[in-house]
Design a protein around this motif. Structure first.
Motif, PDB file in Angstrom:
ATOM      1  N   TYR A   1      12.583  -5.949  62.036  1.00  0.00           N
ATOM      2  CA  TYR A   1      13.898  -5.546  62.223  1.00  0.00           C
ATOM      3  C   TYR A   1      13.971  -4.300  62.205  1.00  0.00           C
ATOM      4  N   ARG A   2      13.345  -3.307  61.350  1.00  0.00           N
ATOM      5  CA  ARG A   2      13.387  -1.932  61.210  1.00  0.00           C
ATOM      6  C   ARG A   2      13.201  -1.266  62.522  1.00  0.00           C
ATOM      7  N   ASP A   3      11.978  -1.577  63.388  1.00  0.00           N
ATOM      8  CA  ASP A   3      11.919  -1.195  64.633  1.00  0.00           C
ATOM      9  C   ASP A   3      12.705  -1.713  65.661  1.00  0.00           C
ATOM     10  N   LEU A   4      13.196  -2.955  65.719  1.00  0.00           N
ATOM     11  CA  LEU A   4      14.007  -3.478  66.919  1.00  0.00           C
ATOM     12  C   LEU A   4      15.566  -2.706  66.449  1.00  0.00           C
ATOM     13  N   LEU A   5      16.008  -2.821  65.357  1.00  0.00           N
ATOM     14  CA  LEU A   5      17.422  -2.292  65.202  1.00  0.00           C
ATOM     15  C   LEU A   5      17.406  -0.767  64.940  1.00  0.00           C
ATOM     16  N   ASP A   6      16.433  -0.202  64.747  1.00  0.00           N
ATOM     17  CA  ASP A   6      16.325   1.345  64.513  1.00  0.00           C
ATOM     18  C   ASP A   6      17.289   1.388  63.012  1.00  0.00           C
ATOM     19  N   LEU A   7      16.600   0.536  61.990  1.00  0.00           N
ATOM     20  CA  LEU A   7      17.180   0.667  60.661  1.00  0.00           C
ATOM     21  C   LEU A   7      16.423   1.420  59.716  1.00  0.00           C
ATOM     22  N   ARG A   8      16.754   1.935  58.617  1.00  0.00           N
ATOM     23  CA  ARG A   8      16.210   2.567  57.477  1.00  0.00           C
ATOM     24  C   ARG A   8      15.592   1.714  56.223  1.00  0.00           C
ATOM     25  N   TYR A   9      14.725   1.723  55.806  1.00  0.00           N
ATOM     26  CA  TYR A   9      14.026   0.794  54.795  1.00  0.00           C
ATOM     27  C   TYR A   9      14.813   1.666  53.479  1.00  0.00           C
ATOM     28  N   VAL A  10      15.829   0.896  52.795  1.00  0.00           N
ATOM     29  CA  VAL A  10      16.396   1.590  51.563  1.00  0.00           C
ATOM     30  C   VAL A  10      16.390   0.961  50.187  1.00  0.00           C
ATOM     31  N   ARG A  11      15.900  -0.426  50.260  1.00  0.00           N
ATOM     32  CA  ARG A  11      16.147  -1.090  49.083  1.00  0.00           C
ATOM     33  C   ARG A  11      14.938  -2.033  48.922  1.00  0.00           C
ATOM     34  N   GLU A  12      14.390  -2.284  47.728  1.00  0.00           N
ATOM     35  CA  GLU A  12      13.343  -3.192  47.308  1.00  0.00           C
ATOM     36  C   GLU A  12      13.634  -4.083  45.962  1.00  0.00           C
ATOM     37  N   PHE A  13      13.411  -5.160  46.253  1.00  0.00           N
ATOM     38  CA  PHE A  13      13.531  -6.157  44.867  1.00  0.00           C
ATOM     39  C   PHE A  13      12.288  -6.553  44.319  1.00  0.00           C
ATOM     40  N   SER A  14      11.908  -6.550  43.011  1.00  0.00           N
ATOM     41  CA  SER A  14      10.608  -7.185  42.843  1.00  0.00           C
ATOM     42  C   SER A  14      10.619  -7.853  41.489  1.00  0.00           C
TER      43      SER A  14
ATOM     44  N   ILE B   1      24.449 -12.051  64.120  1.00  0.00           N
ATOM     45  CA  ILE B   1      24.832 -11.707  65.327  1.00  0.00           C
ATOM     46  C   ILE B   1      25.295 -10.478  65.225  1.00  0.00           C
ATOM     47  N   LEU B   2      25.075  -9.502  66.080  1.00  0.00           N
ATOM     48  CA  LEU B   2      25.455  -8.290  65.890  1.00  0.00           C
ATOM     49  C   LEU B   2      26.075  -8.079  67.242  1.00  0.00           C
ATOM     50  N   GLU B   3      27.355  -6.908  67.062  1.00  0.00           N
ATOM     51  CA  GLU B   3      27.917  -6.519  68.549  1.00  0.00           C
ATOM     52  C   GLU B   3      27.513  -5.462  69.001  1.00  0.00           C
ATOM     53  N   ALA B   4      27.124  -5.396  70.120  1.00  0.00           N
ATOM     54  CA  ALA B   4      26.841  -3.941  70.830  1.00  0.00           C
ATOM     55  C   ALA B   4      28.239  -3.458  71.247  1.00  0.00           C
ATOM     56  N   ALA B   5      28.020  -2.033  71.281  1.00  0.00           N
ATOM     57  CA  ALA B   5      29.503  -1.216  71.748  1.00  0.00           C
ATOM     58  C   ALA B   5      29.810  -1.821  73.197  1.00  0.00           C
ATOM     59  N   ASP B   6      28.643  -2.000  74.175  1.00  0.00           N
ATOM     60  CA  ASP B   6      29.036  -2.445  75.481  1.00  0.00           C
ATOM     61  C   ASP B   6      27.707  -3.018  76.058  1.00  0.00           C
ATOM     62  N   ARG B   7      27.874  -3.569  77.349  1.00  0.00           N
ATOM     63  CA  ARG B   7      26.703  -4.004  77.836  1.00  0.00           C
ATOM     64  C   ARG B   7      25.321  -3.056  78.029  1.00  0.00           C
ATOM     65  N   ALA B   8      25.773  -1.746  78.327  1.00  0.00           N
ATOM     66  CA  ALA B   8      24.687  -0.721  78.523  1.00  0.00           C
ATOM     67  C   ALA B   8      24.062  -0.591  76.932  1.00  0.00           C
ATOM     68  N   ALA B   9      24.730  -0.765  75.853  1.00  0.00           N
ATOM     69  CA  ALA B   9      24.198  -0.479  74.482  1.00  0.00           C
ATOM     70  C   ALA B   9      23.425  -1.747  74.195  1.00  0.00           C
ATOM     71  N   ALA B  10      23.818  -2.805  74.803  1.00  0.00           N
ATOM     72  CA  ALA B  10      22.937  -3.955  74.423  1.00  0.00           C
ATOM     73  C   ALA B  10      21.568  -4.079  75.304  1.00  0.00           C
ATOM     74  N   GLU B  11      21.859  -3.229  76.490  1.00  0.00           N
ATOM     75  CA  GLU B  11      20.381  -3.373  77.187  1.00  0.00           C
ATOM     76  C   GLU B  11      19.671  -2.227  76.670  1.00  0.00           C
ATOM     77  N   ARG B  12      20.265  -1.281  76.065  1.00  0.00           N
ATOM     78  CA  ARG B  12      19.204  -0.266  75.491  1.00  0.00           C
ATOM     79  C   ARG B  12      18.301  -0.771  74.341  1.00  0.00           C
ATOM     80  N   VAL B  13      19.065  -1.736  73.654  1.00  0.00           N
ATOM     81  CA  VAL B  13      18.230  -2.528  72.417  1.00  0.00           C
ATOM     82  C   VAL B  13      17.238  -3.444  72.835  1.00  0.00           C
ATOM     83  N   GLN B  14      17.487  -3.979  74.132  1.00  0.00           N
ATOM     84  CA  GLN B  14      16.513  -4.900  74.839  1.00  0.00           C
ATOM     85  C   GLN B  14      15.475  -3.986  75.306  1.00  0.00           C
ATOM     86  N   THR B  15      15.777  -2.960  75.982  1.00  0.00           N
ATOM     87  CA  THR B  15      14.829  -2.149  76.413  1.00  0.00           C
ATOM     88  C   THR B  15      13.714  -1.601  75.390  1.00  0.00           C
ATOM     89  N   ARG B  16      14.337  -1.245  74.089  1.00  0.00           N
ATOM     90  CA  ARG B  16      13.294  -0.759  73.134  1.00  0.00           C
ATOM     91  C   ARG B  16      12.543  -2.022  72.783  1.00  0.00           C
TER      92      ARG B  16
END
Length: 192
Positions: free
Chosen positions: A38-51, A91-106
């Motif tokens: 999820y971090r790599d696909l969505l370009d997220l930052r790892y910020v929490r941990e529960f143990s 389900i996330l919403e992309a700003a537009d088709r080009a933004a969705a395609e950038r995620v798909q390219t990544r």
């Protein structure tokens, strides 16, 4: 996903107390593998941990700019061994088709396959996480303005219907006087 005012609502007719979903939690079988995916696909930052005494049982990844957190829980530590394989709980919403395609390219660059399509709620691209849970990204989401039911057939097709089949109690108010919960009596057929 683009939000649509319910029938009869007027834009700006009173502020809502609740504004958006802040976090979604997904049960996974391998915490490190899924967190990296999820971090790599969505370009997220790892910020929490529960143990607990057994080790790390959950974590959180965030997009501070879009203001949402994706939490992952080790499935083996959840009540009943929660399993969402075959579903698309996020389900996330992309700003537009080009933004969705950038995620798909990544995703393609990461070796993550995708599928795409269009249905009544808009166009989408979908990715399966390491557990087989679908992450969907929509764009050009408009959706119907009224109720829409979808019945999936055993053969894989889908049929649309326009009247609810699920019986819900009538909405309750915060004022008990005169509040009578009446069930909705819409039919609930077993098949399409």
């Amino acid at each position: 996903m683009a939000f649509i005012d319910p029938p009869g609502a007027t834009a700006g007719a009173g502020a809502r107390d609740l504004q958006r979903i802040v976090q979604v939690t997904i049960p996974v079988s391998d915490l490190a593998r899924s967190a990296a995916w999820y971090r790599d696909l969505l370009d997220l930052r790892y910020v929490r941990e529960f143990s607990d005494h057994t080790g790390v049982t959950g974590c959180g990844l965030v997009d501070w700019q879009a203001r949402y957190l994706l939490a992952l829980r080790l499935r083996s530590t959840t009540a009943g061994g929660a399993d969402l394989r075959g579903e698309h709980p996020v389900i996330l919403e992309a700003a537009d088709r080009a933004a969705a395609e950038r995620v798909q390219t990544r995703a393609t660059g990461l070796g993550i396959p995708s599928t795409a399509g269009t249905h009544v709620d808009g166009s989408w691209i979908e990715f399966l996480d390491p557990d087989g849970i679908a992450l969907r990204i929509v764009h050009s989401a408009a959706g119907p303005r009224g109720f829409l039911g979808v019945c999936f057939s055993a053969e894989g097709g889908a049929e649309l219907y326009d009247a609810p089949r699920l019986r819900l109690p009538a909405p309750r108010s915060a004022h008990p006087a005169g509040d009578r919960a009446r069930p909705v009596t819409a039919p609930s057929p077993a098949s399409c």
